[in-house]
Design a protein around this motif. Structure first.
Motif, PDB file in Angstrom:
ATOM      1  N   ASN A 623       0.930  -0.888   0.158  1.00  0.00           N
ATOM      2  CA  ASN A 623      -0.426   0.060  -0.058  1.00  0.00           C
ATOM      3  C   ASN A 623       0.321   1.044  -0.079  1.00  0.00           C
ATOM      4  N   ASP A 624       1.919   1.072  -0.605  1.00  0.00           N
ATOM      5  CA  ASP A 624       3.147   2.256  -0.493  1.00  0.00           C
ATOM      6  C   ASP A 624       1.971   3.613  -1.933  1.00  0.00           C
ATOM      7  N   ASP A 625       2.360   4.777  -0.560  1.00  0.00           N
ATOM      8  CA  ASP A 625       1.708   5.239  -1.465  1.00  0.00           C
ATOM      9  C   ASP A 625       2.804   7.200  -1.873  1.00  0.00           C
ATOM     10  N   LYS A 626       4.080   6.784  -1.529  1.00  0.00           N
ATOM     11  CA  LYS A 626       4.685   7.419  -1.749  1.00  0.00           C
ATOM     12  C   LYS A 626       5.787   7.816  -2.459  1.00  0.00           C
ATOM     13  N   HIS A 627       5.841   6.791  -3.531  1.00  0.00           N
ATOM     14  CA  HIS A 627       6.193   6.981  -4.414  1.00  0.00           C
ATOM     15  C   HIS A 627       6.146   8.511  -5.578  1.00  0.00           C
ATOM     16  N   PRO A 628       7.164   8.719  -6.584  1.00  0.00           N
ATOM     17  CA  PRO A 628       6.597   9.983  -7.030  1.00  0.00           C
ATOM     18  C   PRO A 628       5.837   9.352  -8.623  1.00  0.00           C
ATOM     19  N   GLN A 629       6.044   8.254  -9.409  1.00  0.00           N
ATOM     20  CA  GLN A 629       5.073   7.458 -10.052  1.00  0.00           C
ATOM     21  C   GLN A 629       3.738   6.685  -9.347  1.00  0.00           C
ATOM     22  N   GLN A 630       3.741   6.864  -8.441  1.00  0.00           N
ATOM     23  CA  GLN A 630       2.721   6.464  -7.487  1.00  0.00           C
ATOM     24  C   GLN A 630       1.208   6.305  -8.691  1.00  0.00           C
ATOM     25  N   LEU A 631       0.645   7.849  -9.140  1.00  0.00           N
ATOM     26  CA  LEU A 631      -0.335   6.952  -9.544  1.00  0.00           C
ATOM     27  C   LEU A 631      -0.884   6.411 -11.146  1.00  0.00           C
ATOM     28  N   GLU A 632       0.786   6.661 -11.385  1.00  0.00           N
ATOM     29  CA  GLU A 632       1.405   5.062 -12.835  1.00  0.00           C
ATOM     30  C   GLU A 632       0.990   3.737 -12.839  1.00  0.00           C
ATOM     31  N   ILE A 633       1.734   4.294 -11.127  1.00  0.00           N
ATOM     32  CA  ILE A 633       1.679   2.515 -10.798  1.00  0.00           C
ATOM     33  C   ILE A 633       0.062   2.007 -10.806  1.00  0.00           C
ATOM     34  N   LEU A 634      -0.528   3.073  -9.743  1.00  0.00           N
ATOM     35  CA  LEU A 634      -1.576   2.157  -9.337  1.00  0.00           C
ATOM     36  C   LEU A 634      -2.863   2.010 -10.884  1.00  0.00           C
ATOM     37  N   ARG A 635      -2.409   3.182 -11.897  1.00  0.00           N
ATOM     38  CA  ARG A 635      -3.922   2.580 -13.325  1.00  0.00           C
ATOM     39  C   ARG A 635      -2.595   1.161 -13.647  1.00  0.00           C
ATOM     40  N   LYS A 636      -1.713   0.884 -13.473  1.00  0.00           N
ATOM     41  CA  LYS A 636      -1.363   0.440 -14.186  1.00  0.00           C
ATOM     42  C   LYS A 636      -1.527  -1.205 -13.496  1.00  0.00           C
ATOM     43  N   LEU A 676       3.444  -3.803  -6.629  1.00  0.00           N
ATOM     44  CA  LEU A 676       3.847  -2.286  -7.102  1.00  0.00           C
ATOM     45  C   LEU A 676       5.161  -2.135  -7.607  1.00  0.00           C
ATOM     46  N   ALA A 677       6.177  -3.234  -6.658  1.00  0.00           N
ATOM     47  CA  ALA A 677       7.255  -2.973  -7.584  1.00  0.00           C
ATOM     48  C   ALA A 677       7.266  -3.951  -9.360  1.00  0.00           C
ATOM     49  N   ILE A 678       6.909  -4.350 -10.020  1.00  0.00           N
ATOM     50  CA  ILE A 678       6.168  -5.136 -11.104  1.00  0.00           C
ATOM     51  C   ILE A 678       5.774  -4.299 -12.059  1.00  0.00           C
ATOM     52  N   ALA A 679       5.159  -3.351 -11.619  1.00  0.00           N
ATOM     53  CA  ALA A 679       3.965  -2.322 -12.107  1.00  0.00           C
ATOM     54  C   ALA A 679       5.203  -1.388 -12.570  1.00  0.00           C
ATOM     55  N   PHE A 680       5.624  -0.839 -11.631  1.00  0.00           N
ATOM     56  CA  PHE A 680       6.675   0.458 -11.516  1.00  0.00           C
ATOM     57  C   PHE A 680       7.656  -0.456 -12.518  1.00  0.00           C
ATOM     58  N   ALA A 681       8.117  -1.770 -12.825  1.00  0.00           N
ATOM     59  CA  ALA A 681       8.800  -1.871 -13.231  1.00  0.00           C
ATOM     60  C   ALA A 681       8.272  -1.783 -15.036  1.00  0.00           C
ATOM     61  N   LEU A 682       7.005  -2.614 -15.168  1.00  0.00           N
ATOM     62  CA  LEU A 682       6.935  -2.619 -16.736  1.00  0.00           C
ATOM     63  C   LEU A 682       6.374  -1.638 -17.086  1.00  0.00           C
ATOM     64  N   ILE A 683       5.734  -0.164 -16.369  1.00  0.00           N
ATOM     65  CA  ILE A 683       6.060   1.169 -16.801  1.00  0.00           C
ATOM     66  C   ILE A 683       7.602   1.712 -17.239  1.00  0.00           C
ATOM     67  N   ASN A 684       8.950   1.464 -16.471  1.00  0.00           N
ATOM     68  CA  ASN A 684       9.863   1.507 -16.844  1.00  0.00           C
ATOM     69  C   ASN A 684      11.361   1.041 -17.112  1.00  0.00           C
ATOM     70  N   THR A 685      11.143  -0.052 -18.732  1.00  0.00           N
ATOM     71  CA  THR A 685      11.860  -0.559 -19.211  1.00  0.00           C
ATOM     72  C   THR A 685      10.839  -1.023 -20.408  1.00  0.00           C
ATOM     73  N   PRO A 686      11.857  -1.525 -21.381  1.00  0.00           N
ATOM     74  CA  PRO A 686      11.402  -1.757 -22.817  1.00  0.00           C
ATOM     75  C   PRO A 686      10.469  -3.422 -22.980  1.00  0.00           C
ATOM     76  N   GLU A 687       9.812  -2.942 -23.328  1.00  0.00           N
ATOM     77  CA  GLU A 687       8.747  -4.502 -23.802  1.00  0.00           C
ATOM     78  C   GLU A 687       9.885  -5.125 -23.921  1.00  0.00           C
ATOM     79  N   GLY A 688       9.069  -6.975 -23.022  1.00  0.00           N
ATOM     80  CA  GLY A 688       9.974  -7.531 -23.828  1.00  0.00           C
ATOM     81  C   GLY A 688      11.343  -8.301 -22.439  1.00  0.00           C
ATOM     82  N   SER A 689      11.721  -7.001 -22.044  1.00  0.00           N
ATOM     83  CA  SER A 689      12.599  -6.731 -21.170  1.00  0.00           C
ATOM     84  C   SER A 689      12.698  -7.920 -20.302  1.00  0.00           C
ATOM     85  N   PRO A 690      13.067  -8.671 -19.458  1.00  0.00           N
ATOM     86  CA  PRO A 690      13.145  -9.644 -18.315  1.00  0.00           C
ATOM     87  C   PRO A 690      13.281  -8.381 -17.075  1.00  0.00           C
TER      88      PRO A 690
END
Length: 777
Positions: A623-636, A676-690
């Motif tokens: 339930n982390d709400d302190k990350h700067p990309q919080q809104l993007e993470i929740l939408r994801k 939350l960590a997976i959602a953040f990684a999906l937003i900030n890494t290239p598609e197809g990357s592990p």
């Protein structure tokens, strides 16, 4: 009249300590005998060449030396008009007895006229101080000076020969003894026997014993002791029987050696027979023999016999207390050890020999820092320079009690660092999570040419496991094999290491290659399966274990005992217990568990997940709400939730351990830290990357299932590495001893099974419902 004068004069050496009194006595003697002072003949005067003045000086120097007044004795020596070798020998002997070898050697070097006594006195000083190298050099110098040693010289020289490095010198001395014919002297032969045993020359000792023209009780004592000390216990017993048959009477040293041999044979019955024989011969009243029996019974865990014998002994010494205190500590009777140690403090025995290592180990195992500090204070008061055992124990105590600065300080001051303090420091760093520091210390230990033991390897393997470094783990595996410590305990540590490094194949292979398997090894395998999420493998191995042990009832009882422990220092069992209650809907019980945690000062470690993106680590909590990309993470997360539902994903609300409605539980599962960590990684890494996500605690079963679905949806390889799946592996199990005998580790075999049940695995021979009543019992 001559005989009367001689006898009276000889007694003056104890009745006339001062020069004036001596002169008065001599004058009175002369008047009484009708002779002048010059005609009195004294044994000391004969020794000094009929010089009465030198004789009187020697007498006074000897008297002052024997009373410890060495400064005055030295002044008197300097005032002597005519000193002789007897004068020098007296003063050298005085300084040797006081322990001041430096001054003794200085006087020796300044002495021109050196007799055999002079040489022997100085050689003996080095020998008794365990400086056999210096003793041998002086002995060689004696030969070079033309002074021929007598049998007393050889006995004195060999008395302190206990260094394995001096075997070559011992052979040289032996050759000279034979050359000069001193091998016919029984005392010299007995001393040679003892020296060969102490320097590892067992064959030479046997040969000398067989070639001796005759034996005495000392000869047999030396042989029996030597055999016992070198593990030849049956030979020692046979020698004891032969000694009896030849009519030699045993002494206290004989019985002590025979008791030691029976201890080595692990033959309690034989030891008790010797005890009866000793009682009949009245040697049991000898404190030396009594201590040997105390040691015998303590090493056989016969603590009741130890206390009974201790109470019956007519006198005690420091060793009596030390052995008894250690015996109690060995079987876990801490209060008895502590009480007896307090009693010891009111005795007059040398405090330097108090059992500080034993008491410090008690403080370390019970994490009693206050007790440890009090013992440390006593050590400081009692010893100018604590021996290595005390220093090692202090390092271990402070490290285990979490006072790492104090442990470091004492460790750095150690002049000689053995395996024990190195292992204590490595363990302390690993316990603090400083795994790199622990491994660094291990490398320094190896460079210092200090051998590692199984405890050391267990620590470094744990460090490599926590670092998830399989390459390092395999290097350590090779090191364990080369060091000869490939046994049950190191094997289990290796299985754990491979499991933590997600190499289940290597873990299984290591298990299969183990020559010996017991409950501990099976537990390691079960934990390996459970840690890697293979619940079916865990339960399958457990079934196999019940078939290579037939002890299913023991495993069921282990689960019940886990939840009935009175004292737990680890939060993990409480958390598991709370989760079981929550799954059963026993919310009042959940509240009780949490209250128990608060009352005992136990805190649950918060769950965190982290992911590294562009060389920067991003950490998330539930339930982390302190990350700067919080809104993007929740939408994801919401977008993924819709797609997951279409894929047939059904949330496992049993993982939401909260007393709320179903919808709230489903909602809470979406915001676990790893998602939350997976959602953040999906937003900030290239598609197809592990994507690699690390988590400090065990991931729940719902997250396992969800991540598999997410991976399928996004078409990416997603790895979540939870470093502590076996969250109950560090449970303190001392309180299970009453139920599981002296092998409390046996009960730990059920812990990974418990974890597997919580994973909701389908099994055909037991159901989760069957477990709950046992857990709640």
């Amino acid at each position: 009249m001559f005989c009367f004068v001689f006898a009276f004069s000889s007694s003056m050496k104890v009745k006339a300590p001062y020069r004036a009194n001596q002169l008065k006595t001599l004058a009175a003697l002369a008047a009484f005998s009708g002779q002048t002072l010059q005609t009195c003949i004294d044994a000391r005067i004969v020794k000094t060449g009929f010089d009465p003045v030198t004789s009187r000086f020697n007498f006074m120097i000897k008297d002052l030396s024997e009373r410890g007044q060495l400064f005055q004795a030295r002044q008197l020596l300097d005032q002597m008009p005519n000193r002789n070798s007897f004068s020098t020998d007296i003063i050298i002997s005085g300084y040797v007895k006081s322990g001041n070898l430096t001054v003794a050697r200085r006087i020796f070097d300044d002495t021109i006229e050196r007799t055999v006594v002079t040489w022997t006195t100085m050689i003996g000083a080095y020998s008794k101080s365990n400086r056999f190298g210096d003793a041998f050099k002086l002995f060689a110098e004696m030969h070079g000076s033309g002074s021929e040693p007598d049998y007393v010289t050889y006995i004195t020289l060999l008395a302190g020969c206990n260094d394995l490095k001096m075997a070559k010198e011992l052979y040289q001395v032996h050759a000279q003894i034979v050359k000069l014919g001193h091998h016919l002297n029984l005392r010299v032969c007995n001393t040679l026997l003892d020296s060969y045993f102490k320097t590892g020359g067992l064959d030479s000792a046997r040969r000398i014993f067989m070639e001796m023209g005759g034996w005495d009780s000392v000869s047999f004592n030396v042989m029996i002791t030597g055999y016992a000390n070198n593990g030849l216990n049956e030979g020692a017993i046979k020698l004891f029987v032969e000694m009896q048959n030849l009519g030699f009477k045993p002494s206290d040293f004989t019985f002590a050696a025979v008791i030691g041999a029976s201890t080595g044979l692990d033959n309690t019955a034989f030891g008790q027979q010797i005890h009866g024989f000793v009682v009949k011969t009245s040697f049991i009243r000898n404190v030396f023999v009594g201590n040997a029996f105390l040691d015998f019974y303590s090493k056989h865990d016969c603590v009741d016999e130890v206390r009974k014998l201790f109470n019956e002994m007519p006198e005690w010494d420091g060793i009596s207390y030390n052995v008894t205190i250690t015996a109690y500590a060995w079987v876990g009777k801490v209060k008895e050890s502590t009480d007896l140690f307090q009693e010891l403090q009111f005795t007059t025995f040398d405090r330097k020999n108090f059992p500080f290592p034993t008491m410090l180990s008690i403080a370390a195992s019970s994490l009693d820092l206050q007790m440890g500090r009090q013992l440390h204070a006593q050590v400081v008061v009692s010893m100018d320079d604590p021996d290595f055992r005390v220093s090692n124990s202090l390092v271990d105590m402070y490290a285990k009690c979490g006072k790492f600065e104090e442990a470091d300080r004492i460790f750095l001051k150690l002049s000689s660092r053995s395996t024990v303090p190195w292992t204590a420091m490595i363990s302390a760093n690993v316990q603090r999570g400083l795994h790199e520091n622990g491994l660094k210390l291990f490398y320094e230990m190896r460079r210092a040419d200090v051998s590692a033991d199984q405890a050391t390897f267990a620590c470094v393997l744990k460090a490599s496991a926590n670092l998830a470094s399989i390459l390092l783990g395999k290097q350590l595996h090779s090191c364990v094999i080369r060091s000869g410590f490939m046994n049950v305990y190191s094997g289990c540590a290796l299985v754990d290491m491979y499991a933590n490094c997600a190499s289940i194949k290597d873990a299984i292979k290591t298990f299969e290659e183990m020559s010996e398997r017991n409950v501990v090894t099976w537990n390691a395998l079960l934990s390996a399966y459970a840690q890697n999420g293979d619940g079916k493998g865990t339960l399958r191995s457990f079934k196999e274990m019940i078939l290579i042990h037939k002890n299913y009832a023991l495993a069921r009882k282990a689960a019940g005992q886990l939840f009935n422990m009175k004292v737990l220092r680890d939060a993990a069992p409480y958390v598991t217990m709370s989760n079981i209650f929550a799954e059963a809907g026993q919310w009042d019980s959940v509240v009780e568990v949490k209250k128990a945690m608060r009352d005992r000062g136990v805190r649950k470690l918060p769950a965190y997940s982290w992911v590294e993106i562009k060389h920067k680590v991003h950490v998330f909590s539930a339930n982390d709400d302190k990350h700067p990309q919080q809104l993007e993470i929740l939408r994801k997360i919401e977008m993924l939730a819709e797609q997951m539902e279409k894929e047939g994903y059904d949330p496992d609300i049993s993982c939401a351990h909260q007393n709320v409605d179903k919808e709230s539980k489903i909602d809470s599962l979406k915001y676990h830290s790893e998602r939350l960590a997976i959602a953040f990684a999906l937003i900030n890494t290239p598609e197809g990357s592990p994507i690699l996500v690390m988590k400090n605690l065990r991931a729940c079963t719902d997250c396992h299932a969800a991540i598999k679905v997410i991976s399928k949806i996004v078409g990416r390889e997603i790895t979540v590495r939870d470093s502590n799946r076996d969250c109950t592996s560090n449970v303190i199990v001392e309180e299970w001893k009453d139920s599981f005998g002296k092998n409390p580790s046996a009960s730990r075999c059920f812990l990974p099974i418990l974890a597997a049940f919580l994973e909701k695995e389908e099994v055909d021979y037991i159901r989760t419902q069957d477990l709950l009543p046992i857990a709640l019992y």
